[in-house]
Design an enzyme around this catalytic site. Structure first.
Site, PDB file in Angstrom:
ATOM      1  N   LYS A 276      -2.920 -25.881  -4.977  1.00  0.00           N
ATOM      2  CA  LYS A 276      -4.319 -26.281  -4.819  1.00  0.00           C
ATOM      3  C   LYS A 276      -4.444 -27.800  -4.953  1.00  0.00           C
ATOM      4  CE  LYS A 276      -6.610 -22.144  -6.702  1.00  0.00           C
ATOM      5  NZ  LYS A 276      -7.273 -21.747  -5.454  1.00  0.00           N
TER       6      LYS A 276
ATOM      7  N   ARG B  86      -4.974 -10.798  -5.010  1.00  0.00           N
ATOM      8  CA  ARG B  86      -4.812  -9.508  -4.325  1.00  0.00           C
ATOM      9  C   ARG B  86      -3.419  -8.922  -4.550  1.00  0.00           C
ATOM     10  NH1 ARG B  86      -6.531 -12.409   1.171  1.00  0.00           N
ATOM     11  NH2 ARG B  86      -7.707 -13.568  -0.387  1.00  0.00           N
TER      12      ARG B  86
HETATM   13  N1  BES Z   1      -8.732 -17.849  -7.707  1.00  0.00           N
HETATM   14  C1  BES Z   1      -8.920 -18.214  -6.363  1.00  0.00           C
HETATM   15  C2  BES Z   1     -10.338 -18.027  -5.867  1.00  0.00           C
HETATM   16  C3  BES Z   1     -11.402 -18.885  -6.479  1.00  0.00           C
HETATM   17  C4  BES Z   1     -11.873 -19.996  -5.825  1.00  0.00           C
HETATM   18  C5  BES Z   1     -11.987 -18.533  -7.671  1.00  0.00           C
HETATM   19  C6  BES Z   1     -12.876 -20.757  -6.363  1.00  0.00           C
HETATM   20  C7  BES Z   1     -13.002 -19.293  -8.224  1.00  0.00           C
HETATM   21  C8  BES Z   1     -13.462 -20.400  -7.564  1.00  0.00           C
HETATM   22  C9  BES Z   1      -8.004 -17.380  -5.469  1.00  0.00           C
HETATM   23  O1  BES Z   1      -6.804 -17.006  -6.028  1.00  0.00           O
HETATM   24  C10 BES Z   1      -7.685 -18.202  -4.266  1.00  0.00           C
HETATM   25  O2  BES Z   1      -7.057 -19.194  -4.410  1.00  0.00           O
HETATM   26  N2  BES Z   1      -8.131 -17.732  -3.117  1.00  0.00           N
HETATM   27  C11 BES Z   1      -7.894 -18.426  -1.896  1.00  0.00           C
HETATM   28  C12 BES Z   1      -7.541 -17.395  -0.857  1.00  0.00           C
HETATM   29  C13 BES Z   1      -7.029 -17.994   0.422  1.00  0.00           C
HETATM   30  C14 BES Z   1      -5.682 -18.635   0.205  1.00  0.00           C
HETATM   31  C15 BES Z   1      -6.925 -16.908   1.448  1.00  0.00           C
HETATM   32  C16 BES Z   1      -9.163 -19.163  -1.509  1.00  0.00           C
HETATM   33  O3  BES Z   1     -10.266 -18.647  -1.697  1.00  0.00           O
HETATM   34  O4  BES Z   1      -9.051 -20.294  -1.044  1.00  0.00           O
HETATM   35 MN    MN Z   2      -5.327 -18.465  -5.802  1.00  0.00          MN
END
Ligand code: BES
Ligand code: MN
Ligand code: ZN
Length: 539
Positions: A319, A393
């Site tokens: 990230k 997931r």
């Molecule tokens: N934990 C994150 C989602 C999230 C984002 C929670 C903002 C709280 C605030 C999750 O694991 C994630 O990173 N999801 C990705 C999925 C994508 C790679 C398909 C996302 O939402 O960017």
């Molecule tokens: Mn994630």
């Protein structure tokens, strides 16, 4: 312990002290940090009107009206028409969550008018929000001890709302006065403003219901505070092992059994998906299982599954740095699951509920999974990991498969799964996606009743196809351009969720920064009140 001394126990004590045959004091202690006490005083309306109660500030809930009537008119006369002037100048009309602070020379040094809206539209949730608004305003102004007058609301008695009122006030106030300052050094010279005492002035009607509703509200507040604490603690405190220890402790305190599966047990079960996420971290993963049996064994349980990523760096699909600290909240589904199980046991609900938490840390390292890696899940399905940041997931897949051994009546999973849900619904509602419209409708009803709103997003066959992989059974993200990020998360989970009713709740937008009068910056504990209401209403 003398009644006026704050307690330091985490589990609030509930004490009833008969002061005289005329008054009863009900002392409730909240968390060890806020020291807020809700004191209920049964007032004899004729000889002891609310105005005779000595307090720093008397909160007067007001229905939406054109001009002051009844008690309000009486107070207006005492205040040289200050209230009627406010109505006239449209500074106050009783609209929901409106407040107006007035000085007074009476026994109450100040009076806070608090709008609760139109009589026909008053609900417990609206009262909860109004009470939260009031105590926040007053706490900011450094009031320590305030009273709220409910003695005037017997007219809301039809349908039992009067009995619930004190509970709703306790709930709203208790939730609003949450503070997380575990890591701050004490400043003796400039201590933060903290409200310590809330006195509820009630009429003589429905005393038993009132007492019960206060006791219940207090348990709810405590559970939400526990969930918020778990989320607020940083990732170097709350690790998968910490969550497991917390679960064991809460099981010991309640009639709950707890089992924790470690790496070895998970390997045996073939949980390659959960283990794949955990393999980049030095923190060992944990699959935490809580069983509460409040009904006969033959009743199939509701299984609640929570995402417990104690920190989400994104893994190799790292990230961006800005705001990454917030990813300590990626175990919010787990926090809600644990707090809800404890609350259900605490309220001795007659139902069977299982809580399963998939806990791991998502880190980039030499041992981490890489984009393109293929994992074999417990279900036997293979997964092509195209983005290591879609890790929630992956851990949920194995937890959902594990849930099947309980032959559940229904499965609910709670997860901070996608950033996309923030685009869809902001901080106002969680997304629900599932395979059973009746179940979803009931969750929506529970959301309306508790303010913890949920909103349905679709999951169509076409969506499901978007997560089939060219070289494995599934891929953990859809191809670029497919969109519908939140639905894609659910589309991936569906093959693992079983055929019984199942609902996925994406709380990425509501677990943190949920926008309600009774929430503060940061962790909200979203889901605890929603699930309690859902479970009670569907039994
Ligand atoms: N934990 C994150 C989602 C999230 C984002 C929670 C903002 C709280 C605030 C999750 O694991 C994630 O990173 N999801 C990705 C999925 C994508 C790679 C398909 C996302 O939402 O960017
Ligand atoms: Mn994630
Ligand atoms: Zn995540």
């Amino acid at each position: 312990m003398p009644a006026n001394e704050p307690t330091t126990t985490r589990n609030p004590k509930f004490r009833l002290i008969a002061v005289s045959h005329k008054y009863k004091l009900l002392i409730l202690h909240y968390s060890n940090r806020t020291f807020l006490k809700a004191v209920m005083i049964k007032i004899n309306q004729k000889t002891d009107p609310a105005l005779n109660h000595k307090t720093e500030c008397l909160i007067l809930p007001c229905l939406e009206i054109k001009q002051p009537i009844g008690l309000l008119k009486e107070i207006d006369d005492n205040l040289q028409g200050a209230i009627s002037a406010a109505f006239k100048n449209k500074r106050f009309s009783g609209k929901p969550n409106q407040t107006l602070l007035l000085n007074s020379t009476g026994k109450a040094s100040n009076i806070l008018l608090l709008g609760i809206g139109k009589a026909k539209e008053v609900t417990a949730e609206k009262i909860c929000q109004a009470a939260a608004t009031a105590v926040k305003v007053l706490e900011k102004s450094k009031f320590k001890s305030v009273a709220v007058d409910l003695s005037n609301f017997e007219s809301l008695g039809k349908g039992g709302l009067y009995g619930e009122l004190a509970g709703a006030v306790t709930e709203g106030a208790g939730l609003a006065l949450y503070h997380f300052d575990n890591y701050k050094s004490k400043d003796e010279d400039d201590p933060p403003a903290r409200m310590e005492k809330l006195t509820l002035l009630t009429s003589k009607a429905e005393q038993t219901t009132i007492e019960k509703s206060i006791a219940r509200a207090e348990k709810i507040v405590n559970a939400v505070h526990i969930a918020r604490d778990l989320v607020s603690h940083p990732g170097n405190t709350v690790t998968p092992t910490y969550l497991a220890e917390h679960a064991k402790k809460l099981a010991r305190k309640n009639k709950i059994t707890c089992k924790v599966l470690g790496k070895k047990e998970m390997k045996k079960l073939g949980m390659g998906s959960l283990l794949g996420v955990a393999q980049g971290s030095d923190e060992p993963p944990a699959l935490i299982v809580l069983e509460y049996n409040g009904a006969a064994k033959k009743n199939a349980p509701t299984v609640i599954v929570g995402k417990g990523i104690t920190f989400d760096t994104g893994g190799i699909s790292l990230k961006p740095g800005g705001g990454m600290d917030e990813m300590k909240m990626d175990m919010s589904g787990a926090a809600t699951t644990l707090a809800t199980l404890e609350l259900i046991a605490n309220l001795k609900l007659k139902m069977n509920v299982v809580g399963i938490v998939a806990a791991a840390e998502n880190m980039p390292s030499g041992s981490a999974i890489k984009p393109g890696d293929i994992l074999k899940s417990m279900s036997g399905k293979t997964i092509e990991v195209l983005n290591t940041d879609a890790e929630g997931r992956l851990v949920l897949a194995d937890a959902l498969t594990y849930a099947q051994r309980y032959k559940p009546k229904e499965v609910i999973d709670l997860a901070t799964l996608t950033g996309a849900v923030l685009h869809a619904l902001g901080h106002q509602a969680a997304a629900v996606i599932g395979n059973n419209p009746t179940m979803i409708q009931k969750l929506k009803d529970a959301g309306e009743a508790t303010g913890e709103r949920v909103w349905e997003l679709p999951l169509w066959e076409e969506h499901e196809k978007a997560v089939t992989s060219d070289i494995a059974d599934l891929k953990n993200i859809a191809s670029p351009g497919v969109g519908a990020g939140t639905t894609m998360g659910a589309a991936f989970l569906k093959p693992f969720a079983g055929d019984q009713p199942w609902t996925h709740i994406d709380i990425a937008g509501t677990a943190w920064g949920f926008d309600r009068p009774y929430t503060n910056k940061g962790a909200s504990g979203f889901g605890v009140r929603l699930l309690l209401n859902y479970l009670e209403k569907t039994r």
